[in-house]
Design a protein around this motif. Structure first.
Motif, PDB file in Angstrom:
ATOM      1  N   VAL A   1       0.895  -0.945  -0.146  1.00  0.00           N
ATOM      2  CA  VAL A   1       0.008   0.161   0.039  1.00  0.00           C
ATOM      3  C   VAL A   1       0.671   1.120   0.132  1.00  0.00           C
ATOM      4  O   VAL A   1       0.779   2.187  -0.641  1.00  0.00           O
ATOM      5  CB  VAL A   1      -0.874   0.117   1.272  1.00  0.00           C
ATOM      6  CG1 VAL A   1      -1.753   1.316   1.460  1.00  0.00           C
ATOM      7  CG2 VAL A   1      -1.905  -1.154   1.282  1.00  0.00           C
ATOM      8  N   ILE A   2       1.853   1.180   0.660  1.00  0.00           N
ATOM      9  CA  ILE A   2       2.613   2.336   0.787  1.00  0.00           C
ATOM     10  C   ILE A   2       3.441   2.700  -0.474  1.00  0.00           C
ATOM     11  O   ILE A   2       3.676   3.628  -0.797  1.00  0.00           O
ATOM     12  CB  ILE A   2       3.766   2.155   1.915  1.00  0.00           C
ATOM     13  CG1 ILE A   2       3.121   2.092   3.443  1.00  0.00           C
ATOM     14  CG2 ILE A   2       4.795   3.203   1.951  1.00  0.00           C
ATOM     15  CD1 ILE A   2       4.020   1.829   4.468  1.00  0.00           C
ATOM     16  N   ALA A   3       4.003   1.574  -1.073  1.00  0.00           N
ATOM     17  CA  ALA A   3       4.654   1.744  -2.285  1.00  0.00           C
ATOM     18  C   ALA A   3       3.649   2.267  -3.484  1.00  0.00           C
ATOM     19  O   ALA A   3       4.283   2.967  -4.159  1.00  0.00           O
ATOM     20  CB  ALA A   3       5.092   0.160  -2.846  1.00  0.00           C
ATOM     21  N   GLY A   4       2.475   2.211  -3.239  1.00  0.00           N
ATOM     22  CA  GLY A   4       1.585   2.788  -4.171  1.00  0.00           C
ATOM     23  C   GLY A   4       1.156   4.291  -3.620  1.00  0.00           C
ATOM     24  O   GLY A   4       1.069   4.929  -4.707  1.00  0.00           O
ATOM     25  N   ILE A   5       1.090   4.579  -2.364  1.00  0.00           N
ATOM     26  CA  ILE A   5       0.623   5.970  -1.904  1.00  0.00           C
ATOM     27  C   ILE A   5       1.770   6.908  -1.811  1.00  0.00           C
ATOM     28  O   ILE A   5       1.219   7.931  -2.312  1.00  0.00           O
ATOM     29  CB  ILE A   5      -0.100   5.505  -0.588  1.00  0.00           C
ATOM     30  CG1 ILE A   5      -1.562   4.692  -0.658  1.00  0.00           C
ATOM     31  CG2 ILE A   5      -0.234   6.884   0.324  1.00  0.00           C
ATOM     32  CD1 ILE A   5      -2.116   4.751   0.710  1.00  0.00           C
ATOM     33  N   ALA A   6       2.950   6.625  -1.454  1.00  0.00           N
ATOM     34  CA  ALA A   6       3.891   7.519  -1.440  1.00  0.00           C
ATOM     35  C   ALA A   6       4.054   8.323  -2.662  1.00  0.00           C
ATOM     36  O   ALA A   6       4.262   9.595  -2.832  1.00  0.00           O
ATOM     37  CB  ALA A   6       5.158   6.803  -0.822  1.00  0.00           C
TER      38      ALA A   6
ATOM     39  N   GLY B   1       8.529  11.127  -2.346  1.00  0.00           N
ATOM     40  CA  GLY B   1       7.629  10.214  -2.443  1.00  0.00           C
ATOM     41  C   GLY B   1       7.983   8.897  -3.231  1.00  0.00           C
ATOM     42  O   GLY B   1       7.767   7.758  -3.020  1.00  0.00           O
ATOM     43  N   LEU B   2       8.804   9.359  -4.284  1.00  0.00           N
ATOM     44  CA  LEU B   2       9.339   8.125  -5.086  1.00  0.00           C
ATOM     45  C   LEU B   2      10.415   7.293  -4.270  1.00  0.00           C
ATOM     46  O   LEU B   2      10.388   5.985  -4.330  1.00  0.00           O
ATOM     47  CB  LEU B   2      10.123   8.792  -6.293  1.00  0.00           C
ATOM     48  CG  LEU B   2       9.280   9.362  -7.304  1.00  0.00           C
ATOM     49  CD1 LEU B   2      10.271  10.063  -8.323  1.00  0.00           C
ATOM     50  CD2 LEU B   2       8.644   8.141  -7.928  1.00  0.00           C
ATOM     51  N   ILE B   3      11.393   8.121  -3.338  1.00  0.00           N
ATOM     52  CA  ILE B   3      12.141   7.285  -2.477  1.00  0.00           C
ATOM     53  C   ILE B   3      11.764   6.500  -1.471  1.00  0.00           C
ATOM     54  O   ILE B   3      11.858   4.970  -1.483  1.00  0.00           O
ATOM     55  CB  ILE B   3      13.198   8.194  -1.760  1.00  0.00           C
ATOM     56  CG1 ILE B   3      14.223   8.922  -2.826  1.00  0.00           C
ATOM     57  CG2 ILE B   3      14.059   7.686  -0.692  1.00  0.00           C
ATOM     58  CD1 ILE B   3      14.909  10.126  -2.386  1.00  0.00           C
ATOM     59  N   ILE B   4      10.586   6.897  -0.892  1.00  0.00           N
ATOM     60  CA  ILE B   4       9.614   6.070   0.047  1.00  0.00           C
ATOM     61  C   ILE B   4       8.897   5.024  -0.614  1.00  0.00           C
ATOM     62  O   ILE B   4       9.087   3.953  -0.037  1.00  0.00           O
ATOM     63  CB  ILE B   4       8.722   7.070   0.766  1.00  0.00           C
ATOM     64  CG1 ILE B   4       9.569   7.823   1.624  1.00  0.00           C
ATOM     65  CG2 ILE B   4       7.903   6.050   1.669  1.00  0.00           C
ATOM     66  CD1 ILE B   4       8.513   9.170   2.147  1.00  0.00           C
ATOM     67  N   GLY B   5       8.578   5.402  -1.831  1.00  0.00           N
ATOM     68  CA  GLY B   5       7.733   4.109  -2.549  1.00  0.00           C
ATOM     69  C   GLY B   5       8.842   2.966  -3.109  1.00  0.00           C
ATOM     70  O   GLY B   5       8.494   1.736  -2.954  1.00  0.00           O
ATOM     71  N   LEU B   6      10.001   3.388  -3.440  1.00  0.00           N
ATOM     72  CA  LEU B   6      10.884   2.425  -3.720  1.00  0.00           C
ATOM     73  C   LEU B   6      11.511   1.626  -2.650  1.00  0.00           C
ATOM     74  O   LEU B   6      11.714   0.442  -2.952  1.00  0.00           O
ATOM     75  CB  LEU B   6      12.318   3.094  -4.422  1.00  0.00           C
ATOM     76  CG  LEU B   6      11.970   3.811  -5.951  1.00  0.00           C
ATOM     77  CD1 LEU B   6      13.207   4.391  -6.269  1.00  0.00           C
ATOM     78  CD2 LEU B   6      11.736   2.362  -6.928  1.00  0.00           C
TER      79      LEU B   6
END
Length: 226
Positions: free
Chosen positions: A134-139, A183-188
């Motif tokens: 979920v976090i990978a999509g939301i961040a 957001g991209l870094i957290i998602g990755l």
């Protein structure tokens, strides 16, 4: 000469400003969106570390333990086999303890017991991994929200000041780039953690399948009673 002097002064001032800007100050320029992104970052680290330690301790399968259990069963010493399983305090120990408790029933029933117990233990290991997905999509989406917010701020500042220059759009650009990058870094991180931990669970499932196959083979051999 005056133009060259102005350029030189601005060039010298830029590094000084950059050196005085800490990471916290830089992230602070991302605006309000950085608050939920920061919470997602903390949640990602917590879930990855907690699941890594949990899977590591629960997913250990000691080959010596498996060999001892097989030896006890071949000797007909089921109490020692159950005690050995209980002492493991991990998924494999609980699975084999349930299977040993079914000895005397048809092999198909014991195999079904192992499969059911294995599914339960694997689901426990997966635990909060769904949240990482979920976090990978939301961040990244939150980062995009920050991008839109930054663009809105740029146009708002331009409309208020009626002046289109670097100083007018700088704050909006900060917010746009920082939130997008964060957001991209957290998602990755969440995406990588999710798949790496799932790979760890898959390796446990494979080792467990091999150990269970050996266990069932032992049950079909003649047992020497003590």
């Amino acid at each position: 000469m005056m133009l060259l002097q102005a350029l030189a002064d601005s060039t010298l001032a830029a590094p000084a400003a950059a050196q005085g800007l800490s990471v916290i100050d830089l992230l602070g320029k991302g605006g309000v969106v950085m608050i939920p992104l920061g919470l997602l970052f903390v949640a990602t680290l917590f879930i990855v570390i907690e699941r890594y330690l949990g899977i590591g301790s629960n997913g250990a399968i000691d080959t010596q333990f498996v060999d001892n259990v097989k030896d006890f069963i071949q000797q007909g010493n089921l109490k020692s086999a159950e005690s050995s399983c209980r002492n493991q305090r991990n998924a494999a120990g609980r699975i084999f303890e349930r299977a040993i408790g079914r000895i005397g029933y048809p092999i198909k029933d014991i195999e079904t017991s192992i499969e059911t117990s294995s599914q339960i233990e694997i689901q426990r290991m997966e635990g909060n991994l769904g949240y990482l997905g979920v976090i990978a999509g939301i961040a990244p989406m939150l980062g995009f929200v920050g991008t839109i917010s930054g663009i809105i701020r740029i146009f708002y500042d331009i409309s208020v000041s009626n002046d289109f220059n670097i100083s007018t759009i700088a704050s909006g650009m900060y917010e746009k780039m920082i939130t997008s990058g964060s957001g991209l870094i957290i998602g990755l991180l969440a995406y990588a953690g999710y798949h790496l931990l799932n790979m760890k669970i898959d390796r446990f499932a494979l080792r467990l399948q091999v150990a269970a196959s050996d266990f069932l083979d032992v049950l079909q051999k003649p047992v020497s009673s003590k």
